[in-house]
Design a protein around this motif. Structure first.
Motif, PDB file in Angstrom:
ATOM      1  N   MET A   1      19.245  39.987  47.292  1.00  0.00           N
ATOM      2  CA  MET A   1      19.096  41.429  47.192  1.00  0.00           C
ATOM      3  C   MET A   1      18.066  41.897  48.217  1.00  0.00           C
ATOM      4  SD  MET A   1      19.820  44.344  45.821  1.00  0.00           S
ATOM      5  CE  MET A   1      20.774  43.992  44.338  1.00  0.00           C
ATOM      6  N   LEU A   2      18.379  42.971  48.920  1.00  0.00           N
ATOM      7  CA  LEU A   2      17.506  43.522  49.954  1.00  0.00           C
ATOM      8  C   LEU A   2      17.213  44.977  49.606  1.00  0.00           C
ATOM      9  CD1 LEU A   2      16.316  42.679  52.787  1.00  0.00           C
ATOM     10  CD2 LEU A   2      18.327  43.787  53.780  1.00  0.00           C
ATOM     11  N   THR A   3      15.953  45.383  49.703  1.00  0.00           N
ATOM     12  CA  THR A   3      15.630  46.765  49.353  1.00  0.00           C
ATOM     13  C   THR A   3      14.372  47.249  50.066  1.00  0.00           C
ATOM     14  OG1 THR A   3      15.136  48.292  47.533  1.00  0.00           O
ATOM     15  CG2 THR A   3      14.290  46.045  47.329  1.00  0.00           C
ATOM     16  N   GLY A   4      14.331  48.547  50.290  1.00  0.00           N
ATOM     17  CA  GLY A   4      13.115  49.168  50.797  1.00  0.00           C
ATOM     18  C   GLY A   4      12.335  49.855  49.703  1.00  0.00           C
ATOM     19  N   TYR A   5      12.839  49.791  48.468  1.00  0.00           N
ATOM     20  CA  TYR A   5      12.215  50.531  47.371  1.00  0.00           C
ATOM     21  C   TYR A   5      12.136  49.664  46.121  1.00  0.00           C
ATOM     22  CZ  TYR A   5      14.158  53.915  50.613  1.00  0.00           C
ATOM     23  OH  TYR A   5      14.509  54.583  51.755  1.00  0.00           O
ATOM     24  N   ALA A   6      11.467  48.554  46.231  1.00  0.00           N
ATOM     25  CA  ALA A   6      11.415  47.602  45.126  1.00  0.00           C
ATOM     26  C   ALA A   6      10.502  48.103  44.012  1.00  0.00           C
ATOM     27  CB  ALA A   6      10.923  46.250  45.628  1.00  0.00           C
ATOM     28  N   THR A   7      10.952  47.903  42.763  1.00  0.00           N
ATOM     29  CA  THR A   7      10.114  48.121  41.588  1.00  0.00           C
ATOM     30  C   THR A   7      10.216  46.873  40.729  1.00  0.00           C
ATOM     31  OG1 THR A   7      11.900  49.062  40.240  1.00  0.00           O
ATOM     32  CG2 THR A   7      10.643  50.591  41.624  1.00  0.00           C
ATOM     33  N   VAL A   8       9.283  46.731  39.806  1.00  0.00           N
ATOM     34  CA  VAL A   8       9.306  45.560  38.925  1.00  0.00           C
ATOM     35  C   VAL A   8      10.588  45.521  38.114  1.00  0.00           C
ATOM     36  CG1 VAL A   8       8.180  44.454  36.968  1.00  0.00           C
ATOM     37  CG2 VAL A   8       6.795  45.447  38.803  1.00  0.00           C
ATOM     38  N   ASP A   9      11.014  46.689  37.594  1.00  0.00           N
ATOM     39  CA  ASP A   9      12.225  46.730  36.769  1.00  0.00           C
ATOM     40  C   ASP A   9      13.452  46.300  37.563  1.00  0.00           C
ATOM     41  OD1 ASP A   9      10.727  47.587  34.676  1.00  0.00           O
ATOM     42  OD2 ASP A   9      11.247  49.711  34.880  1.00  0.00           O
ATOM     43  N   VAL A  10      13.564  46.790  38.798  1.00  0.00           N
ATOM     44  CA  VAL A  10      14.716  46.447  39.631  1.00  0.00           C
ATOM     45  C   VAL A  10      14.703  44.964  39.971  1.00  0.00           C
ATOM     46  CG1 VAL A  10      15.720  46.717  41.936  1.00  0.00           C
ATOM     47  CG2 VAL A  10      15.114  48.734  40.596  1.00  0.00           C
ATOM     48  N   THR A  11      13.529  44.445  40.305  1.00  0.00           N
ATOM     49  CA  THR A  11      13.413  43.028  40.662  1.00  0.00           C
ATOM     50  C   THR A  11      13.831  42.144  39.496  1.00  0.00           C
ATOM     51  OG1 THR A  11      11.603  43.512  42.196  1.00  0.00           O
ATOM     52  CG2 THR A  11      11.845  41.235  41.464  1.00  0.00           C
ATOM     53  N   VAL A  12      13.337  42.451  38.298  1.00  0.00           N
ATOM     54  CA  VAL A  12      13.679  41.664  37.118  1.00  0.00           C
ATOM     55  C   VAL A  12      15.180  41.745  36.843  1.00  0.00           C
ATOM     56  CG1 VAL A  12      13.405  41.498  34.618  1.00  0.00           C
ATOM     57  CG2 VAL A  12      11.404  41.839  36.084  1.00  0.00           C
ATOM     58  N   ALA A  13      15.752  42.946  36.954  1.00  0.00           N
ATOM     59  CA  ALA A  13      17.181  43.108  36.690  1.00  0.00           C
ATOM     60  C   ALA A  13      18.019  42.324  37.692  1.00  0.00           C
ATOM     61  CB  ALA A  13      17.552  44.596  36.743  1.00  0.00           C
ATOM     62  N   ALA A  14      17.670  42.422  38.981  1.00  0.00           N
ATOM     63  CA  ALA A  14      18.445  41.731  40.012  1.00  0.00           C
ATOM     64  C   ALA A  14      18.426  40.227  39.810  1.00  0.00           C
ATOM     65  CB  ALA A  14      17.902  42.097  41.395  1.00  0.00           C
ATOM     66  N   LEU A  15      17.266  39.684  39.459  1.00  0.00           N
ATOM     67  CA  LEU A  15      17.122  38.232  39.347  1.00  0.00           C
ATOM     68  C   LEU A  15      17.633  37.693  38.020  1.00  0.00           C
ATOM     69  CD1 LEU A  15      13.563  37.770  40.922  1.00  0.00           C
ATOM     70  CD2 LEU A  15      15.776  37.580  42.044  1.00  0.00           C
ATOM     71  N   ARG A  16      17.322  38.363  36.919  1.00  0.00           N
ATOM     72  CA  ARG A  16      17.647  37.824  35.594  1.00  0.00           C
ATOM     73  C   ARG A  16      19.014  38.264  35.082  1.00  0.00           C
ATOM     74  NH1 ARG A  16      11.938  38.174  32.142  1.00  0.00           N
ATOM     75  NH2 ARG A  16      10.714  36.829  33.525  1.00  0.00           N
ATOM     76  N   GLU A  17      19.339  39.541  35.279  1.00  0.00           N
ATOM     77  CA  GLU A  17      20.571  40.062  34.699  1.00  0.00           C
ATOM     78  C   GLU A  17      21.761  39.950  35.641  1.00  0.00           C
ATOM     79  OE1 GLU A  17      20.060  43.989  33.064  1.00  0.00           O
ATOM     80  OE2 GLU A  17      17.948  43.585  32.628  1.00  0.00           O
ATOM     81  N   TYR A  18      21.513  40.061  36.944  1.00  0.00           N
ATOM     82  CA  TYR A  18      22.627  40.125  37.896  1.00  0.00           C
ATOM     83  C   TYR A  18      22.741  38.887  38.776  1.00  0.00           C
ATOM     84  CZ  TYR A  18      23.016  45.020  36.557  1.00  0.00           C
ATOM     85  OH  TYR A  18      23.179  46.185  35.849  1.00  0.00           O
ATOM     86  N   GLY A  19      21.856  37.918  38.595  1.00  0.00           N
ATOM     87  CA  GLY A  19      22.041  36.620  39.221  1.00  0.00           C
ATOM     88  C   GLY A  19      21.654  36.480  40.672  1.00  0.00           C
ATOM     89  N   ALA A  20      20.892  37.419  41.245  1.00  0.00           N
ATOM     90  CA  ALA A  20      20.430  37.245  42.626  1.00  0.00           C
ATOM     91  C   ALA A  20      19.466  36.064  42.696  1.00  0.00           C
ATOM     92  CB  ALA A  20      19.740  38.509  43.126  1.00  0.00           C
ATOM     93  N   VAL A  21      19.519  35.308  43.792  1.00  0.00           N
ATOM     94  CA  VAL A  21      18.604  34.174  43.923  1.00  0.00           C
ATOM     95  C   VAL A  21      17.215  34.621  44.342  1.00  0.00           C
ATOM     96  CG1 VAL A  21      20.431  32.522  44.419  1.00  0.00           C
ATOM     97  CG2 VAL A  21      19.349  33.741  46.306  1.00  0.00           C
ATOM     98  N   THR A  22      17.129  35.790  45.004  1.00  0.00           N
ATOM     99  CA  THR A  22      15.822  36.332  45.381  1.00  0.00           C
ATOM    100  C   THR A  22      15.988  37.789  45.769  1.00  0.00           C
ATOM    101  OG1 THR A  22      13.834  35.956  46.736  1.00  0.00           O
ATOM    102  CG2 THR A  22      15.962  35.796  47.858  1.00  0.00           C
TER     103      THR A  22
END
Length: 309
Positions: free
Chosen positions: A84-105
């Protein structure tokens, strides 16, 4: 077997950067700019790696279509490893991408490192099976981007920190060790102390004398060329008329405009132009003696040289 990567990114500049890096890793790259395009490519091809921008709606920072792309990957291509690549990272988005949606980083654009991304891509390619791991090991043992380390030094003169970092990284990719200078004075000292196989010089170098418009890079070019060192000029401010005059009167070995900068062409040009420094009688001089010689070349009198030293 050639593997594929999927890029889902609405920014043309970021698509160019990511495509170049993934192609350098030996992947065939498919590109989508939105959720529907990404779904179509998932159905058309299997992908080993996917790089997905969180926001796929231009300046709408609230857009989270990238998470929907991750969800589609989980359904259609669960073996694909997603970044996942972003210019607007938040803790909630990071947790969702990694834990719920399976991104490796998750990578932040404002901290993006080309070298770290290449290392990450290679490590992901090494994961699935023994054959892929053997291929990744072969890539690790091969020179990055196909360029052998040259063991040569390049002088990089650029006052913009972002461009300085990018150009230094590209020079390293081309097998050259960059010595960086942010000003005319720093460049003169580097020239005094080292021999160079190549120089990369920005035309405009901000100074206290002319902070908004100066061409110290051109003054420096004359000094560098007098030493037989090929020079690549870069510029982001010159008018077409001024560029015509510069290229005619100064004849650099190559020229790149920042507005249309081609990273791959720059790397190839740097590797092709670099040449071992020719032995010179000046090599036997001490740094102090070189400093005196530089002052003499500037036309200073003995008294002025004594005062300067």
């Amino acid at each position: 077997m050639t593997h594929r990567a999927l890029i889902v990114e609405d920014s043309d500049a970021w698509r160019q950067i990511l495509t170049e890096l993934l192609e350098d890793a030996g992947l065939v790259v498919d590109i989508a700019t939105d959720l529907e395009g990404a779904r179509a490519l998932m159905r058309a091809h299997p992908h080993r790696i996917a790089v997905i921008d969180l926001s796929l709606a231009g300046r709408d920072h609230r857009n989270r279509d990238g998470l929907e792309v991750l969800a589609a990957l989980q359904r259609h291509a669960p073996d694909c490893q997603a970044i996942m690549l972003t210019g607007y990272a938040t803790v909630d988005v990071t947790v969702a991408a990694l834990r719920e949606y399976g991104a490796v980083t998750l990578l932040e654009k404002n901290r993006f490192s080309r070298r770290e991304f290449k290392t990450l891509a290679q490590s992901l390619l090494a994961r699935p099976d023994a054959q892929a791991q053997d291929q990744a090991q072969a890539r690790d043992n091969a020179p990055t981007n196909g360029f052998e380390p040259l063991g040569l030094r390049a002088l990089l003169v650029e006052d913009d920190a972002g461009w300085r970092d990018l150009l230094a990284e590209l020079l390293a990719d081309a097998g050259l060790d960059a010595t960086s200078a942010a000003s005319y004075g720093q460049a003169l000292i580097a020239l005094r102390d080292h021999a160079f196989a190549l120089a990369v010089v920005d035309i405009a170098l901000a100074s206290s004398l002319a902070p908004d418009a100066n061409e110290d890079g051109l003054r420096l070019l004359a000094r560098i060329r007098a030493r037989g060192v090929p020079v690549i000029l870069v510029s982001g401010v010159a008018t077409p008329q001024r560029l015509d005059a510069i290229l005619t009167n100064h004849a650099p070995a190559a020229f790149f405009e920042k507005q249309a900068f081609d990273r791959r062409a720059f790397r190839q040009t740097a590797a092709a132009l670099a040449q071992p420094p020719s032995p010179s009688p000046l090599d036997a001089l001490s740094p102090r003696e070189r400093e005196v010689l530089d002052l003499l070349a500037q036309g200073l009198s003995n008294k002025a040289i004594a005062e300067a030293l």
